[in-house]
Design an enzyme around this catalytic site. Structure first.
Site, PDB file in Angstrom:
ATOM      1  CD  GLU A  23     103.763  61.946  78.239  1.00 17.13           C
ATOM      2  OE1 GLU A  23     103.992  63.025  78.801  1.00 17.13           O
ATOM      3  OE2 GLU A  23     104.097  60.824  78.714  1.00 17.13           O
ATOM      4  CE  LYS A 100     105.770  65.227  79.914  1.00 14.91           C
ATOM      5  NZ  LYS A 100     106.173  63.820  80.074  1.00 14.91           N
TER       6      LYS A 100
END
Length: 125
Positions: A23, A100
């Site tokens: 990520e 997110k």
């Protein structure tokens, strides 16, 4: 305390935040919603832009925080965004939601995961 607020909704930034190393390497989209509390009556009464918060400048500050740093937690990202907004003159409080949409939850079907923080400017000494 004034209940007036400026709302910025659905601000999309590409950032490198997350617990997983990929990520922080590959990045992803983060969506921010903000409510910025301040007394809007002076600006409304005078039609003077200097009596309010310039949301173009706020946007640039948010972009710098989201794109210029890397955090493991979106909780930390939300806190950093709140701190930057509270540094502005006239701002009394801020509510920050960090979404997110591509959180790595294997097999899950969802719109987004999110955190929300509410912070107030400390009283003047």
């Amino acid at each position: 305390m004034s209940q007036d607020k400026i709302i910025l909704s659905g601000l999309r930034f590409y950032g490198y935040h997350g617990v997983h190393p990929e990520e922080r390497t590959l990045g992803q989209i983060f969506v921010l919603d903000l409510e910025i509390g301040l007394d809007l009556s002076p600006a409304a009464r005078t039609d003077d832009p200097s009596q309010t918060v310039n949301y173009s400048e706020v946007y640039k500050d948010l972009r710098d925080v989201v794109q210029g740093n890397s955090y493991k937690l979106i909780e930390t990202l939300a806190q950093k965004v709140a701190e930057v907004v509270l540094c502005r003159d006239k701002v009394l409080w801020v509510r920050v939601t960090v979404k997110k949409p591509a959180a790595p939850i294997h097999g899950a079907n969802f719109d987004f995961v999110a955190v929300q923080v509410y912070r107030e400017k400390p009283p003047a000494s």
